[in-house]
Design an enzyme around this catalytic site. Structure first.
Site, short mmCIF file in Angstrom:
data_model
loop_
_atom_site.label_atom_id
_atom_site.label_comp_id
_atom_site.label_asym_id
_atom_site.label_seq_id
_atom_site.Cartn_x
_atom_site.Cartn_y
_atom_site.Cartn_z
N SER A 19 0.26 -18.01 -53.98
CA SER A 19 0.67 -17.22 -52.82
C SER A 19 1.95 -17.80 -52.22
O SER A 19 2.29 -18.96 -52.44
CB SER A 19 -0.45 -17.20 -51.77
OG SER A 19 -0.68 -18.51 -51.29
N ASN A 20 2.63 -16.99 -51.45
CA ASN A 20 3.88 -17.39 -50.83
C ASN A 20 3.65 -18.53 -49.83
O ASN A 20 2.60 -18.61 -49.20
CB ASN A 20 4.49 -16.17 -50.13
CG ASN A 20 5.88 -16.43 -49.61
OD1 ASN A 20 6.06 -16.76 -48.44
ND2 ASN A 20 6.87 -16.32 -50.47
N SER A 21 4.68 -19.37 -49.68
CA SER A 21 4.55 -20.51 -48.76
C SER A 21 4.21 -20.06 -47.34
O SER A 21 3.60 -20.81 -46.57
CB SER A 21 5.85 -21.31 -48.75
OG SER A 21 6.92 -20.46 -48.37
#
Ligand code: PLP
Length: 520
Positions: free
Chosen positions: A191-193
């Protein structure tokens, strides 16, 4: 500045923008400036007497552009696209001209109602479940947030609210603070930061779960984590499923995840920041199976759908949870439509978002959707995917390279066969030359380079340019030039053993849960 000067300044600025975009290929995509470069040339004080607008435009050329990375350049293939179009720019301009702050309906009915209408257009365009649309009956609806990060935070705060309420209903003696201290959230390790940041801001730990060989989070993995957490006394409350990961544009298995979420009352938020735009094309809608069981869905028009930053579309199935979470009424915020505003076509959007104030962002969405039409938007997505396929075919025609994993949307990941070191060197050399910009990611513990078709201006010629740049630098590293479509690659011309059993063995030795890095 009076109206006449505005006419001239704005007119000249539009010429500047057109000229910039039409000649953007002539500039190296990356800058050559050193940190602090601007500080050295800017005056240290505000001018005492007004400057001339002509001087500002000169400075744009002379001191601002040298410090600009040309995100709209066809040679910008890093991260994901930064949406932009003439239609959207004009929408921004009109919004700036009106300069309203539409935090509730009464502060500018058109600001709220156009947003409601645009979110419905868009929801239908993507074929989202009916329940997500703004309507006078149901509690569902859409809103423009500033970013995907904000949307996942808003989702988390609503999820917390819903969970606390549910638990207090079964056990009214439970203290709210105690419940909140036990909440946990989930996302994949791809998942995105921003999802991790959501956890920090929302004070809920986010468990980053392992993925399968397609970088997809599966129901079984979530189920195990949830059951373990429950055993330890935690309360699962929120899942961010990614629809198109930042690293490799992989898709979590929404259908499987939704089942687990429903069973355990977990709020399912779908982060489709980049790939959500592809849903304007029916051929990609099979990927969103299970979305009808999600609680919120978000994608960025400011990535891949031609609208300038910031424009992040978020839909929720039940906006009452947002309103419950964010409602802080004050006497000066009341208006006589208040009592209807939650579920009607005229919501008070201030209850759906983090800030109080909000811009008239629906205008740029309106200008873009109207001036492209469904067909224009579909053509734009399909064109980028077709160009990405062309790029992948170039990479595959050179035996020194491999495309891994399979290309997804307009993203192609590739590497030089053999040791990661070659690929790292290759990317470093390319970035140093500043003619093409790409960033790396990790796949199955391999270092890979991401090539994304980002600019709406990209043509087949630009793809060829990018590939030539990549190939020429690979030639220097491997000292064994290869021609496109030739099968004459000879292993021993290089002192590096890159096409042997060794590399075959490595590429079959994947580690499904071994992806550690994120590229953004
Ligand atoms: C780009 C991206 C984000 C962050 O988007 P912002 O709008 O900048 O917050 C979140 N998730 C994914 C999958 C992304 O690709």
């Amino acid at each position: 500045m009076d109206s006449e000067e505005f006419r001239q300044f704005a007119g000249a600025s539009i010429e500047f923008i057109i000229n910039y975009l039409e000649n953007i290929r002539e500039r190296p995509v990356l800058t050559s400036v050193e940190p602090g470069y601007l500080h050295k040339v800017l005056p240290t004080e505000t001018p005492q007497k007004p400057d001339k607008w002509q001087d500002i435009l000169k400075d744009m050329e002379n001191i601002i552009l040298p410090g600009i990375v040309h995100w709209q350049s066809p040679q910008f293939s890093a991260y994901f696209p930064a949406g932009q179009s003439y239609a959207s720019i004009v929408g921004e301009l009109l919004s700036a001209g009106l300069a309203v702050i539409g935090f509730n309906w009464i502060t500018s009915p058109a600001c709220t109602e156009l947003e409601v209408a645009m979110m419905n257009w868009l929801g239908k365009l993507l074929d989202l479940p009916e329940e997500f649309l703004n309507s006078s009956e149901g509690p569902g609806g859409g809103i423009i947030q500033g970013s995907a990060s904000e949307a996942s935070l808003v989702g988390m705060l609503a999820a917390k609210q819903r969970t606390v309420r549910r638990i207090k209903e079964t056990d009214p003696t439970m203290d709210e603070a105690v419940i909140k201290g036990k909440l946990v959230a989930y996302a994949s390790n791809q998942s995105n930061s921003s999802v991790e940041k959501t956890g920090l801001l929302g004070s809920v730990p986010v468990r980053l779960l392992g993925v399968d060989k397609n970088c997809s989070l599966r129901g079984e993995t979530l189920l195990q984590a949830v059951q373990e957490d429950i055993k330890k006394g935690f309360i699962p409350c929120y899942l961010v499923a990614t629809f198109g990961t930042t690293g490799t544009c992989a898709f979590d298995n929404i259908e499987e995840l939704a089942e687990v979420c429903q069973k355990y009352n977990i709020w399912l938020h779908i982060d489709a920041a980049y790939a959500g735009a592809a849903l304007v094309c029916p051929e990609y809608r099979h990927l969103m199976k299970g979305i009808d069981k999600s609680d919120s869905f978000n994608f960025n028009l400011h990535k891949w759908l031609l609208v300038n930053f910031d424009c992040s579309a978020m839909w929720v199935k039940n906006s009452n949870y947002l309103v419950d979470t964010f409602n802080v009424d004050r006497i000066y915020l009341e208006h006589h439509h208040n009592q209807h505003s939650q579920n009607s076509m005229a919501p008070d959007y201030r209850h759906w978002q983090i800030p109080l104030g909000r811009r008239f962002r629906a205008l740029k969405l309106w200008t873009t959707l109207r001036l492209y039409g469904v067909e224009g938007l579909q053509n734009s997505i399909r064109k980028d995917i077709r160009l990405a396929e062309l790029f992948a075919s170039y990479v595959r025609s050179d035996e020194r390279f491999e495309v891994i994993p399979e290309p997804s949307m307009a993203l192609v990941c590739f590497r030089l066969k053999g040791d990661d070191e070659f690929t790292k060197q290759l990317l470093n050399k390319i970035v140093e030359r500043k003619k093409l910009y790409m960033v790396p990611a990790t796949y199955e513990s391999f270092y890979i380079i991401r090539y994304v078709v980002c600019s709406r201006l990209t043509t087949e010629k630009d793809i060829e340019f990018a590939w030539n740049e990549i190939q020429s630098q690979a030639n220097e590293i491997l000292q064994s030039p290869s021609q496109i479509s030739s099968n004459t690659f000879v292993q021993k011309t290089s002192n590096m053993d890159i096409n042997t059993k060794e590399s075959f063995k490595i590429s079959n030795n994947y580690h499904p849960n071994n992806i550690t890095e994120k590229s953004q």
